[in-house]
Design a protein around this motif. Sequence first.
Motif, short mmCIF file in Angstrom:
data_model
loop_
_atom_site.label_atom_id
_atom_site.label_comp_id
_atom_site.label_asym_id
_atom_site.label_seq_id
_atom_site.Cartn_x
_atom_site.Cartn_y
_atom_site.Cartn_z
N SER A 83 0.83 -1.20 0.00
CA SER A 83 0.00 0.00 0.00
C SER A 83 0.87 1.25 0.00
O SER A 83 2.03 1.22 0.40
N VAL A 84 0.26 2.32 -0.48
CA VAL A 84 0.91 3.64 -0.48
C VAL A 84 -0.05 4.60 0.22
O VAL A 84 -1.19 4.77 -0.22
N ALA A 85 0.39 5.18 1.31
CA ALA A 85 -0.43 6.12 2.08
C ALA A 85 -1.80 5.51 2.40
O ALA A 85 -2.84 6.17 2.31
N GLY A 86 -1.79 4.22 2.75
CA GLY A 86 -3.02 3.57 3.18
C GLY A 86 -3.86 2.99 2.06
O GLY A 86 -4.84 2.28 2.32
N LYS A 87 -3.50 3.27 0.81
CA LYS A 87 -4.26 2.76 -0.33
C LYS A 87 -3.57 1.53 -0.91
O LYS A 87 -2.37 1.57 -1.19
N THR A 88 -4.33 0.45 -1.08
CA THR A 88 -3.75 -0.78 -1.61
C THR A 88 -3.35 -0.60 -3.07
O THR A 88 -4.15 -0.18 -3.89
#
Lengths: 137, 137, 137, 137
Positions: free
Chosen positions: A121-126
């Motif tokens: 994930s990046v900044a909480g986004k998968t």
Amino acid sequence: MSDGYSIDEMEVGQSASMSKTVTEADIVMFAGVTGDFNPAHIDAEYAAASMFKERIAHGMLSAGFISATIAMKLPGPGTIYLGQQLKFKAPVLINDTVKTVVTIKSIDEKRKIVVLDTTCSVAGKTVLAGEATTMKP
Amino acid sequence: MSDGYSIDEMEVGQSASMSKTVTEADIVMFAGVTGDFNPAHIDAEYAAASMFKERIAHGMLSAGFISATIAMKLPGPGTIYLGQQLKFKAPVLINDTVKTVVTIKSIDEKRKIVVLDTTCSVAGKTVLAGEATTMKP
Amino acid sequence: MSDGYSIDEMEVGQSASMSKTVTEADIVMFAGVTGDFNPAHIDAEYAAASMFKERIAHGMLSAGFISATIAMKLPGPGTIYLGQQLKFKAPVLINDTVKTVVTIKSIDEKRKIVVLDTTCSVAGKTVLAGEATTMKP
Amino acid sequence: MSDGYSIDEMEVGQSASMSKTVTEADIVMFAGVTGDFNPAHIDAEYAAASMFKERIAHGMLSAGFISATIAMKLPGPGTIYLGQQLKFKAPVLINDTVKTVVTIKSIDEKRKIVVLDTTCSVAGKTVLAGEATTMKP
């Protein structure tokens, strides 16, 4: 280096993670090693006109982070990688910090098989979802 | 670089391939980019005592060759990688030449989805089998 | 390449220097070669929350610049590196230009031993101080 | 990534290790990043005529393995590197597997200072000896 966790030291729900900021240099070197010179990764002009507006990292680089987390942390050194399912959900851009989490879904003590949920994930986004099948002899 | 094949220029059964000899330097660099310092890949003494008797390449390096073949040849530049299933069948050793073949299994012209059988082999023996799901806008 | 200075061509107080701008790619490659994936070096989010507020270079990268200055300039090619003391004084950030200066402190002509003061600085501020012990056969 | 050991979780005598086989590619990349093009490392003809008979690895590459072991294992992530003493005892050749061991010599809980004995060896023979001074906040 230790041999990581043995099969009876692990339990369902146990997880491990690593994080790495993806740099332009990582993408250049990944392209060079694999031969994947997809213009989406290495051609900034092409990428600017693409749906993502800029160069994106190779999906398999994030897959490599999953492999790293499995090999280095859980189940750790000595693990044999049997299979991996990957779903590429969103692009990773230069300077994104990719957090990779692997979580044990099931353990077959007899056959020494450990299945893990694997997520980047990046900044909480998968950005990458999937499942790894491993053996820990 | 061309934009590869458009959806109506491809057909089921069509295939493309690339081959690369895996060198020690490839493994060193792949470890360095991903952080996967599994001793099976970077510690010759550990590897000598392992079931494979010598250092092996990262499975995800071969997966990178699949990504490269898809991006560079079929469906080619412009392809969006949606997913990949991987089964690691046998190890790749230093100096092995990995042949990667991707073959179209199905085409969904409406949704622009192309599914490919993906295989990496060394001297005719499959080392990595799997299936890629791609979109060709 | 010349064989550098011979023992009787050097004198106490003599110095040499080199400068290099440290790039993100240098840090990525240094991590990859050494296996030092300290999050302070490769995880921008972790680093932002750290005392240095951003990613820093590996201290041993600057130590490598000392080794380079000794090997390339003074005493130059042919030098045998016997030892090094290092004190890490301040961090090196991405885009910092590191100036490395080595200055001869003592010469033992009989034993062919040359001791050098070794300093790395950024914009006049010392980031790494130490002393090298070398032999010039 | 975890923050490694806290100051009260460590004890004198505790140790950690990592091993890596040094390849020609490691030496090439280390030379490229540091600028240390000492002919002993990168000129096979020069090296063949030298006292070591073949190219040797940079001593600071082994120092980098010490840094890696400290950063990754003991005291682990979050450690601040204050200083390092290095004595280069013997050369590391291409294909040598370097085992790095760090062992806690003293702990100053008040000042958060941990001093470690640091040793790199090849086939049981010490190639690099020294001492690291670290802080674990």
